[in-house]
Design an enzyme around this catalytic site. Structure first.
Site, PDB file in Angstrom:
ATOM      1  CB  SER A 141      80.240  48.532  64.930  1.00  0.00           C
ATOM      2  OG  SER A 141      80.752  47.662  65.919  1.00  0.00           O
ATOM      3  CG  HIS A 175      83.266  49.998  66.796  1.00  0.00           C
ATOM      4  ND1 HIS A 175      81.978  49.921  67.262  1.00  0.00           N
ATOM      5  CD2 HIS A 175      83.585  51.320  66.823  1.00  0.00           C
ATOM      6  CE1 HIS A 175      81.538  51.137  67.554  1.00  0.00           C
ATOM      7  NE2 HIS A 175      82.496  51.997  67.288  1.00  0.00           N
ATOM      8  CG  ASP A 215      80.722  55.074  68.430  1.00  0.00           C
ATOM      9  OD1 ASP A 215      80.713  56.231  68.891  1.00  0.00           O
ATOM     10  OD2 ASP A 215      81.708  54.577  67.855  1.00  0.00           O
TER      11      ASP A 215
END
Length: 407
Positions: free
Chosen positions: A230, A257, A352
């Site tokens: 991310s 992401h 995540d």
């Protein structure tokens, strides 16, 4: 101490809107603003903020050039504000190449509305990035790697001696050769001293005993590599993937992401920079050695339960925070490939990937996590490490050589 923020934007509306959104958070202090890149550089030197929010298109000196100057003369963590267009994605990735750490979309409608989601996202990014010391680390990397002739940092670029230089246009590179088939399980031998001791799982976690994993190579029975990232991920992925040879023997799945427009542009840029092939994943794509498939923004990427050589792209479920989600792809890999997965979790906010890593470990798969020192934000790797799910904790500089078998 609160995070000290400098706002650089030629729009009076956005300068005031950002100030208003940040003002209600005791963790943040807005210390100044600037109307163009040149003024932003001067204010950065004078105020020495912890974080700068930087617009892209500005008069006198645009955001990309301002980032380059700041990273060269007074390294500071920078959050770019960019439109969700193809052109906006292109220039945002150029800003990340220049040294910015992350970006936030500049959707006028969302910024005009009193969006609690936008407010939380902005505040959380500002606090996390403002507290990170990554600008100084990145500046040291720039100094050691050198500058390109155009003044762009090498942070997001391959070394010219070993890979084709990155640019916003297509560049030449060596022809890709077909990747060899993966070695049969058990063909590779490793000295006993190079392996980790096996550990028994605790009944509470239900995790399978840890398999011996070489500190110097991919597990011998690996059939699939899955990488999640991310904040800070674009630069980290580029640094790793540009070191892989065209005949890399395994397929790779990438979950970064990003919104939809950005993933298509990012995949194209990686494909220009790497010896392996990189593309934004499409429904029905096949897993192939020497090719990386990047999950498209706004969707989920899974492996077809009926054919584990095929990728399925699913609509983004509103119940899931991340679209794409590392957890979703990890879980799918665990179901289809079980112990034959090498999962890598890189820099990023949040957690995540942790739940997916747990499922992978329960199947006997291998999980590597990026270490705190080389992360832009340690959130995602930290969640995996703290849960006891990482077989290895590696510096960002170690992944590429290990994956490419450069010992």
């Amino acid at each position: 101490m609160p995070v000290r923020v400098l706002i650089v934007d030629d729009s009076g509306f956005f300068r005031h809107r950002i100030t208003d959104l940040l003002a209600g958070d005791s963790r943040i202090e807005v210390v100044g603003s600037a109307q163009n890149g040149r003024e932003g550089v001067e204010q950065a030197k004078k105020l020495k903020p912890d974080l700068i929010t930087m617009d892209v298109e500005m008069p006198q000196m645009n955001g990309i050039e301002a980032v380059r100057v700041i990273m060269r003369e007074c390294p500071t963590n920078i959050l770019m504000l960019s439109s969700l267009t193809h052109e906006g994605a292109q220039v945002t990735l150029q800003a990340l190449e220049a040294g910015a750490l992350d970006y936030l979309s500049k959707d006028m409608r969302a910024w005009m509305e009193h969006s609690s989601s936008l407010e939380k996202q902005l505040r959380d990014k500002v606090v996390e990035l403002g507290r990170s010391r990554h600008a100084r680390q990145r500046s040291s990397f720039i100094s050691s790697a050198g500058k390109s002739s155009g003044g762009t940092s090498m942070v997001f670029r391959p070394d010219s001696a070993s890979r084709s230089p990155a640019s916003s246009t297509a560049t030449s590179r060596p022809a890709r050769t077909p990747a060899p088939a993966a070695r049969p399980s058990g063909q590779r031998t490793e000295p006993a001293g190079s392996r980790l001791q096996e550990r028994s799982a605790t009944p509470a976690t239900g995790i399978a005993p840890r398999r011996p994993v070489s500190r110097k190579s991919i597990p011998a029975d690996c059939k699939l590599v899955v990488i999640g990232s991310s904040t800070g991920g674009p630069a980290a992925l580029q640094q790793i993937l540009t070191q892989l040879p065209a005949n890399f023997p395994h397929p790779i799945l990438l979950v970064q992401h990003m919104p939809k427009t950005f993933t298509s542009v990012f995949a194209s840029r990686l494909d220009q920079q790497c010896n392996i092939a990189v593309k934004e994943a499409e429904d029905g794509d096949r897993l192939m050695p020497g090719r990386a498939l990047l999950a498209p923004g706004g969707h989920q990427m899974i492996i077809d339960p009926r054919n584990k050589d095929v990728i399925r792209i699913m609509p983004g479920d509103e119940r899931l925070t991340y679209k794409p989600s590392v957890d979703v792809t990890y879980a799918s890999a665990a179901k289809s490939y079980a112990s034959k997965v090498l999962a890598i979790i890189l820099t990023g906010m949040g957690a995540d990937g942790c739940d997916g890593a747990r499922l992978l470990r329960q199947q006997g798969a291998t999980v590597w996590a990026q270490n705190k020192e080389s992360c832009t934000i340690y959130g995602m790797p930290q969640a995996v490490v703290n849960a006891g799910l990482a077989n290895e904790i590696l510096d960002l500089t170690e992944f590429g050589p290990i994956l490419s078998n450069k010992r």
